[in-house]
Design a protein around this motif. Sequence first.
Motif, PDB file in Angstrom:
ATOM      1  N   LEU A 147     129.343   0.167  37.525  1.00 16.80           N
ATOM      2  CA  LEU A 147     130.031   0.742  38.760  1.00 16.80           C
ATOM      3  C   LEU A 147     131.415   0.473  38.930  1.00 16.80           C
ATOM      4  N   GLY A 148     132.406   0.997  37.849  1.00 20.75           N
ATOM      5  CA  GLY A 148     133.686   0.693  37.775  1.00 20.75           C
ATOM      6  C   GLY A 148     134.288  -0.485  37.428  1.00 20.75           C
ATOM      7  N   TYR A 149     133.508  -1.488  37.008  1.00 17.60           N
ATOM      8  CA  TYR A 149     133.748  -2.887  36.883  1.00 17.60           C
ATOM      9  C   TYR A 149     134.521  -3.689  37.626  1.00 17.60           C
ATOM     10  N   CYS A 150     135.582  -3.409  38.286  1.00 15.64           N
ATOM     11  CA  CYS A 150     136.350  -4.238  39.110  1.00 15.64           C
ATOM     12  C   CYS A 150     136.898  -3.228  40.072  1.00 15.64           C
ATOM     13  N   ILE A 151     136.535  -2.824  41.117  1.00 14.99           N
ATOM     14  CA  ILE A 151     136.968  -1.827  42.018  1.00 14.99           C
ATOM     15  C   ILE A 151     138.214  -2.549  42.933  1.00 14.99           C
ATOM     16  N   ALA A 152     138.268  -3.643  42.948  1.00 14.29           N
ATOM     17  CA  ALA A 152     139.297  -4.452  43.380  1.00 14.29           C
ATOM     18  C   ALA A 152     140.569  -4.032  42.693  1.00 14.29           C
ATOM     19  N   GLN A 153     140.455  -4.542  41.248  1.00 15.19           N
ATOM     20  CA  GLN A 153     141.610  -4.325  40.230  1.00 15.19           C
ATOM     21  C   GLN A 153     142.074  -2.843  40.267  1.00 15.19           C
ATOM     22  N   ASN A 154     140.828  -1.781  40.338  1.00  9.90           N
ATOM     23  CA  ASN A 154     141.367  -0.670  40.116  1.00  9.90           C
ATOM     24  C   ASN A 154     142.202  -0.017  41.212  1.00  9.90           C
ATOM     25  N   TYR A 155     141.794  -0.524  42.525  1.00  7.76           N
ATOM     26  CA  TYR A 155     142.389  -0.245  43.814  1.00  7.76           C
ATOM     27  C   TYR A 155     143.867  -0.781  43.891  1.00  7.76           C
ATOM     28  N   HIS A 156     143.889  -2.207  43.459  1.00  5.42           N
ATOM     29  CA  HIS A 156     145.232  -2.667  43.260  1.00  5.42           C
ATOM     30  C   HIS A 156     146.245  -1.923  42.259  1.00  5.42           C
ATOM     31  N   ASP A 157     145.647  -1.073  41.272  1.00  5.85           N
ATOM     32  CA  ASP A 157     146.560  -0.572  40.154  1.00  5.85           C
ATOM     33  C   ASP A 157     146.921   0.785  40.804  1.00  5.85           C
ATOM     34  N   SER A 158     146.093   1.619  41.511  1.00  5.63           N
ATOM     35  CA  SER A 158     146.256   2.819  41.896  1.00  5.63           C
ATOM     36  C   SER A 158     146.369   3.342  43.630  1.00  5.63           C
ATOM     37  N   GLY A 159     145.821   2.339  44.339  1.00  4.96           N
ATOM     38  CA  GLY A 159     145.435   2.704  45.591  1.00  4.96           C
ATOM     39  C   GLY A 159     144.185   3.598  45.846  1.00  4.96           C
ATOM     40  N   SER A 160     143.405   3.510  44.756  1.00  5.57           N
ATOM     41  CA  SER A 160     142.088   4.700  45.035  1.00  5.57           C
ATOM     42  C   SER A 160     141.155   3.714  44.801  1.00  5.57           C
ATOM     43  N   LEU A 161     139.889   3.819  45.534  1.00  5.94           N
ATOM     44  CA  LEU A 161     138.821   2.995  45.060  1.00  5.94           C
ATOM     45  C   LEU A 161     137.871   3.711  43.663  1.00  5.94           C
ATOM     46  N   TRP A 162     138.329   4.897  43.225  1.00  3.22           N
ATOM     47  CA  TRP A 162     137.745   5.671  42.280  1.00  3.22           C
ATOM     48  C   TRP A 162     138.469   5.712  41.169  1.00  3.22           C
TER      49      TRP A 162
END
Length: 386
Positions: free
Chosen positions: A331-346
Amino acid sequence: MDEDMTEKTDEREYPLNQIYFYLTEGCNLACRHCWIAPKYQTEDHVYPSLPLDLFRSIVEQAKPLGLSAVKLTGGEPLLHPNIREMLEVVRSEDLRLNVETNGTLCTPELAEKMAVCKNPFVSVSIDGGDAETHEWVRGVPGCFEAALEGARNLVNAGFKPQIIMAVMRRNRDQMEAVVRLAESLGAGSVKFNIVTPSGRGEKMREAGETLTIEELVDLGRWVGNMLSASTDLRIIHSQPFAFRPMSRMFGDNGDGCGRCGILSILGVLADGSYAMCGIGQTVPGLVYGHAAKDRLEDIWSNTPVINELREGLPERLEGICGDCLMKHICLGYCIAQNYHDSGSLWAPLWYCDEARKAGLFPETRLSQVAAASSRSSTSIPGRAEC
């Protein structure tokens, strides 16, 4: 309405299984890698913590939504002035308990109070096999022996605590020493965490104090193939699922496939805000409301970000995460980190994205179309296989 219909109506498609309580804005240590970066607390500088009455109210509101477990973390959860009362709330409400602590404040009394809760699990952070290394990471003299004493108090109370080590360039050569230390303490498992590029970890990465993607992938193989075989302890390595052999996830002696649980958890920050998790302390877009003025049921049912994730995971994941065969587990492993890096949930996870660019992403974990495209677009040798 008959009884069967009532039971069916009360079932929730997305129960709120667990709340992560980030109890304190302060911490009694000053860890150089912390992804949340709490303030260093001393007797002269005390920072806010979650009010006890708000803690009780949140638990009461969450029980009808499916709450069965809580995680108490921080900052440092055992620094909270009402930690004993909070543990009593957890016990009286028959909730499973998970505590993440640096161990330095874990007295015999607190260990006993945690031990009487339902299915309690406690992890203690130890980042080196000796005081010099651990205290370089944690920033406070004397915290190594204090952490060991805390772990021993847990063992004496009947726990087999988990030892957590954050792996970075300074301490990577002490991973085996930490396993041997964990064995001597009577721990039940060791978890190796990769330092993430958020909070203080971002500065470490910029300074070259974290490991490169090539080093991380090699390290994962060594942990899985050699270090794990050298001990009876359960060894968990926090590399993404695509890099874990199936035997390590599903075998009798594997580290399991426990994931973030993004669709069944909610974070509560020390100021009473509801958030995706602790990342809400630094990413306002992942803060959903406040427990003092918003009903928890409204937050859980009507928050746009939460509903977007329910509708979109895992099919809307992009980049390497969208191409990965493990996305239904990960499930994307860590949505929070991904959003932190890019501003996108996906957005894709940084680790997997870097591995793909370096030709190190396991081709066997890619969809057929993505694998074919990858083979035609690169000739980088040494592609990883799982």
